[in-house]
Structure formats: structure tokens, C-alpha cells
Design an enzyme around this catalytic site. Structure first.
Site, PDB file in Angstrom:
ATOM      1  N   ARG A  55       0.859  -1.247  -0.074  1.00  0.00           N
ATOM      2  CA  ARG A  55       0.044   0.013  -0.135  1.00  0.00           C
ATOM      3  C   ARG A  55       0.887   1.078  -0.141  1.00  0.00           C
ATOM      4  O   ARG A  55       2.008   1.158   0.041  1.00  0.00           O
ATOM      5  CB  ARG A  55      -1.022   0.101   1.143  1.00  0.00           C
ATOM      6  CG  ARG A  55      -0.609  -0.701   2.299  1.00  0.00           C
ATOM      7  CD  ARG A  55       0.526  -0.104   3.200  1.00  0.00           C
ATOM      8  NE  ARG A  55       0.073   1.429   3.359  1.00  0.00           N
ATOM      9  CZ  ARG A  55       1.145   2.144   3.467  1.00  0.00           C
ATOM     10  NH1 ARG A  55       2.560   1.856   3.492  1.00  0.00           N
ATOM     11  NH2 ARG A  55       1.020   3.479   3.734  1.00  0.00           N
ATOM     12  N   GLY A  56       0.480   2.359  -0.041  1.00  0.00           N
ATOM     13  CA  GLY A  56       1.160   3.642  -0.143  1.00  0.00           C
ATOM     14  C   GLY A  56       1.054   3.866  -1.562  1.00  0.00           C
ATOM     15  O   GLY A  56       1.559   3.061  -2.583  1.00  0.00           O
ATOM     16  N   ALA A  57       0.761   4.972  -2.142  1.00  0.00           N
ATOM     17  CA  ALA A  57       0.616   5.375  -3.532  1.00  0.00           C
ATOM     18  C   ALA A  57       1.942   5.149  -4.522  1.00  0.00           C
ATOM     19  O   ALA A  57       1.749   4.310  -5.380  1.00  0.00           O
ATOM     20  CB  ALA A  57       0.276   6.955  -3.739  1.00  0.00           C
ATOM     21  N   GLN A 203      -1.595   2.254  10.147  1.00  0.00           N
ATOM     22  CA  GLN A 203      -0.408   2.098   9.315  1.00  0.00           C
ATOM     23  C   GLN A 203       1.009   2.992  10.004  1.00  0.00           C
ATOM     24  O   GLN A 203       1.947   2.790   9.945  1.00  0.00           O
ATOM     25  CB  GLN A 203      -0.492   2.707   8.025  1.00  0.00           C
ATOM     26  CG  GLN A 203      -1.264   2.146   6.924  1.00  0.00           C
ATOM     27  CD  GLN A 203      -2.707   2.503   6.988  1.00  0.00           C
ATOM     28  OE1 GLN A 203      -3.350   2.648   8.137  1.00  0.00           O
ATOM     29  NE2 GLN A 203      -3.246   2.354   6.025  1.00  0.00           N
ATOM     30  N   ASP A 244      -1.692  10.870  -1.815  1.00  0.00           N
ATOM     31  CA  ASP A 244      -2.208   9.879  -2.967  1.00  0.00           C
ATOM     32  C   ASP A 244      -2.434  10.386  -4.122  1.00  0.00           C
ATOM     33  O   ASP A 244      -2.570   9.766  -5.296  1.00  0.00           O
ATOM     34  CB  ASP A 244      -3.358   9.085  -2.189  1.00  0.00           C
ATOM     35  CG  ASP A 244      -2.887   8.264  -1.088  1.00  0.00           C
ATOM     36  OD1 ASP A 244      -2.574   8.897   0.054  1.00  0.00           O
ATOM     37  OD2 ASP A 244      -2.435   7.041  -1.288  1.00  0.00           O
ATOM     38  N   ASN A 254      -5.242  12.407   1.042  1.00  0.00           N
ATOM     39  CA  ASN A 254      -4.249  11.659   1.632  1.00  0.00           C
ATOM     40  C   ASN A 254      -5.067  10.808   2.611  1.00  0.00           C
ATOM     41  O   ASN A 254      -6.255  10.979   2.856  1.00  0.00           O
ATOM     42  CB  ASN A 254      -3.190  12.321   2.558  1.00  0.00           C
ATOM     43  CG  ASN A 254      -1.833  11.563   2.774  1.00  0.00           C
ATOM     44  OD1 ASN A 254      -1.343  10.962   2.159  1.00  0.00           O
ATOM     45  ND2 ASN A 254      -1.418  11.472   4.326  1.00  0.00           N
ATOM     46  N   LYS A 255      -4.378   9.769   3.389  1.00  0.00           N
ATOM     47  CA  LYS A 255      -4.942   9.110   4.513  1.00  0.00           C
ATOM     48  C   LYS A 255      -6.133   9.923   5.539  1.00  0.00           C
ATOM     49  O   LYS A 255      -5.772  10.991   5.783  1.00  0.00           O
ATOM     50  CB  LYS A 255      -3.896   8.412   5.285  1.00  0.00           C
ATOM     51  CG  LYS A 255      -4.320   7.527   6.514  1.00  0.00           C
ATOM     52  CD  LYS A 255      -5.413   6.401   5.878  1.00  0.00           C
ATOM     53  CE  LYS A 255      -4.778   5.657   4.840  1.00  0.00           C
ATOM     54  NZ  LYS A 255      -5.647   4.607   4.148  1.00  0.00           N
TER      55      LYS A 255
HETATM   56  O1  MRU Z   1      -4.315   3.358   2.257  1.00  0.00           O
HETATM   57  P1  MRU Z   1      -2.888   3.467   2.144  1.00  0.00           P
HETATM   58  O2  MRU Z   1      -2.174   2.815   3.628  1.00  0.00           O
HETATM   59  O3  MRU Z   1      -2.563   3.033   0.945  1.00  0.00           O
HETATM   60  O4  MRU Z   1      -2.840   4.916   2.313  1.00  0.00           O
HETATM   61  C1  MRU Z   1      -1.459   5.472   2.134  1.00  0.00           C
HETATM   62  C2  MRU Z   1      -1.450   6.761   2.446  1.00  0.00           C
HETATM   63  O5  MRU Z   1      -2.229   7.463   2.658  1.00  0.00           O
HETATM   64  C3  MRU Z   1       0.157   7.448   2.610  1.00  0.00           C
HETATM   65  O6  MRU Z   1       0.117   8.632   3.492  1.00  0.00           O
HETATM   66  C4  MRU Z   1      -0.006   7.948   1.111  1.00  0.00           C
HETATM   67  O7  MRU Z   1      -0.072   7.146   0.173  1.00  0.00           O
HETATM   68  C5  MRU Z   1       1.470   8.628   0.889  1.00  0.00           C
HETATM   69  S1  MRU Z   1       2.450   7.688  -0.201  1.00  0.00           S
HETATM   70  C6  MRU Z   1       3.785   7.072   0.786  1.00  0.00           C
END
Ligand code: MRU
Length: 343
Positions: A55-57, A203, A244, A254-255
Site C-alpha cells: 500500500r502507499g501510492a 499504518q 495519494d 491523503n490518508k
Molecule cells: O491506504 P494506504 O495505506 O495505501 O494509504 C497511504 C497513505 O495515505 C499514504 O500516506 C500516502 O500514500 C502517501 S505515499 C507513501
């Protein structure tokens, strides 16, 4: 990223591909177990994104690029027209895994662009593999540059607050929001990080804390609703989060919980920076549009690690992201440097 193992410190990437297999650090097993998940099929790679093993963009983007290379490998005929039909279906499936992170769409379109003029299926497969590797390598370099640029914002003695995980685990390596923090620490600056636990999936507590631990960066995990208290007490000097997706006017997705941290930062006159690669900018989106926000299963709110925390039969809502209007953001850190938002 540095990882402490019983055999000593090892260097890991979050995701990589060798031959036609995709390997990734299984983020569901962290922080207690370092497990590598192997995917030998396109559908397994899409499932790993959907189920958030990765996960994470930026990490989703690189995994998607590798997945498209696997899809190309799985087409067993020589008919080029049939191949492109097969790839169009694979693109659609890949793009439906997580709707918010723009890097996913960027990566799938990137591979598409590179193979679309291939004269044969064999050549398209070769290009898809090579270009997915280039995509991942470029992503690492981009995050390194974000780290170098963002490090300048961090003064000796700085207390930084971050939300969710925008570290190496959310990218291929280095991270976005965490890269400046790691570089500042490696330079010898004395810093401390407030890590929002980041419910519902934690996370922050599970992944960001694990990463900071690998680097021996001092940190404190705080309950999500404690950030305002520490800001008001003057214990937070700087906020850095990832993104994201970023709309053309600078609104940031973002989250979930990022928006309220940004509002609190402004209320307490604390600089609020967003660190993200340029590939996170969605040029087709003029301003933040809440329609792209993913709502995930309600069990993520009602259970923690499989343990029920609410009365049986409770309903829940689980938006995975929120949108922070540009007016709350001090600036954005990309691989091109720091860009301050106009006030
Ligand atoms: O739902 P996730 O864990 O994929 O969300 C991730 C986030 O919101 C991060 O802060 C974001 O992707 C930043 S990229 C590393």
C-alpha cells in the site's frame, strides 16, 4: 531501506520483480514478522494491492507496473490484436484495485504507452518487463531527491509530526514524507517524530514506527486524537505527510485524518508540508473532488487485528482518504524541490 535482521542490517526494497515473479514485503505481517510475498500471477498481484499487502501510492504504482508486465507474459498466443484486448482488460482490472492513489493510474498508463506500438507480442512483453523495472528505479530516485530537498526544512532539535505511512514501505524505497526525516537523522540532526497511530488500519503505529525503529530515529506513537494537544503545547515544529493524489489547484488527497491535522496545524501556526512525487499530480483534476475517495469495508473499523471492539451488529463507515484544501498547506516537496503554496 535498512532492515535489522538476525543476520545483520540488510537492504530491502518494498517491491521488486525478477523474471515473471513479483516480490513484496507483506505489510500485513509487520511490525512483528518480516515476510516476503511472492506473486507469480497477474491476479495475485492485483489481489495484493486490493488486500493491502502492499500500500502507499508510489508502492502501489510500481507494483501495478510489474503486474502489467506479468499480464503481458500471461498471454500465450502470437496474435497482436488479441494481445492488446487482453492488456486492456488487465488495465481495467488493475485500475479498479484502489481508486484514490493516482500513481496506480499513472503506472498502468505508463506501461501502456511504452508497449502500444510494439510490432509483436514478444517485443511488447520484453518492453513491458524492461519499462516496469525502469518505472520502479525512477521511483526510488524520485524519493531520494524528495528526501534531499525536504531535509533542509528540518532543523536540529526539530519535532516532526507525520500521519499514516509515507515511508519506504509506501514507496519502493526511501519514502516521501519519511525520506527528509531519514536524511536529517543520517546527517546527525537530533530529531523526534510524533507518529499518528492512524486508525483504522494503524499504518502509523505498525509501519512508520517499524521503519523509524530500523533507522534508530527517536519517535513516539500518539493516538490520532492527541495531535492537537501536542500542537497546542508547542511540542510540534513541523508536519510532513505524503499524498495519494494532488489536484491542479493544490488540494491534497491523503490518508483519512490528514485534513484535521492540517486544520490544527494552521490554527497553531505550524508549517504543514506534503511530500510526493510529481506523478501524484492529477492534471485532469482541477480541484479536490471527493468522488474518488475509496470507502473500505466496515470491519476495518469494527475490528482490530481480528478482535471485535464494538457491540455486535454495529454499523461503521470507513472512508480511507480525505481531501485537504490547498489553503491549509504550506508547500509541497517533490523531486524538483520545495514549492511554497501562494497564500
Ligand atoms: O491506504 P494506504 O495505506 O495505501 O494509504 C497511504 C497513505 O495515505 C499514504 O500516506 C500516502 O500514500 C502517501 S505515499 C507513501
Amino acid at each position: 531501506m535498512k532492515v535489522k535482521t538476525p543476520e545483520g542490517i540488510r537492504d530491502y526494497k518494498t517491491v521488486w520483480m525478477r523474471d515473471s515473479k513479483v516480490y513484496l514485503i507483506d505489510q500485513m505481517a509487520l511490525p512483528h514478522t518480516l515476510k516476503i510475498f511472492e506473486s507469480d500471477k497477474f491476479w495475485k498481484t492485483t489481489a495484493a494491492i486490493k488486500d493491502m499487502l502492499v500500500r502507499g501510492a508510489p508502492a502501489i504504482g510500481a507494483t501495478a507496473a510489474f503486474g502489467m508486465s506479468q499480464a503481458a507474459d500471461e498471454y500465450s498466443c502470437k496474435d497482436l490484436k488479441g494481445f492488446f484486448k487482453h492488456m486492456a482488460l488487465a488495465e481495467e482490472l488493475m485500475k479498479s484495485t484502489r481508486p484514490t492513489a493516482y500513481d496506480l493510474f499513472y503506472a498502468v498508463d505508463y506501461v501502456h504507452e511504452k508497449i502500444k506500438k510494439s510490432p509483436s507480442v514478444e517485443e511488447a512483453r520484453r518492453i513491458a518487463y524492461k519499462e516496469s523495472q525502469t518505472y520502479a528505479k525512477t521511483s526510488i530516485e524520485t524519493c531520494r531527491k524528495i528526501g534531499l530537498a525536504g531535509e533542509k526544512l528540518i532543523k536540529n532539535g526539530c519535532n516532526i509530526l507525520t500521519h499514516c505511512n509515507a515511508g519506504a514501505l509506501g514507496c519502493v524505497d526511501y519514502g516521501t514524507a519519511i525520506a527528509p526525516i531519514t536524511f536529517a537523522h543520517r546527517k546527525g540532526k537530533k530529531i523526534h517524530v510524533f507518529v499518528d497511530e492512524t486508525r483504522p488500519r494503524l499504518q502509523g503505529a505498525k509501519l512508520t514506527a517499524w521503519e523509524l525503529n530500523q533507522e534508530d530515529i527517536p519517535y513516539s506513537i500518539i493516538a490520532d486524537n492527541a495531535a492537537g494537544y501536542f500542537m497546542m503545547k508547542g511540542e510540534v515544529d513541523l508536519v510532513i505527510v505524503g499524498a495519494d493524489r494532488i489536484a491542479r489547484n493544490g488540494d491534497v488527497f491523503n490518508k483519512i485524518g490528514t485534513y484535521e491535522k492540517a486544520v490544527l496545524a494552521k490554527e497553531n501556526s505550524i508549517p504543514f508540508y506534503v511530500a510526493a512525487p510529481s506523478t501524484t499530480f492529477d492534471q485532469k483534476m482541477k480541484k479536490g473532488d471527493l468522488k474518488i475517495i475509496e470507502e473500505r469495508p466496515e470491519d476495518e473499523v469494527l475490528f482490530i487485528d481480528g478482535v471485535s471492539i464494538a457491540p455486535k451488529g454495529s454499523k461503521a463507515r470507513n472512508p480511507s482518504f480525505d481531501m485537504t484544501p490547498a489553503r491549509y498547506i504550506t508547500g509541497v516537496i517533490t523531486e524538483k524541490g520545495i514549492k511554497l503554496y501562494k497564500k
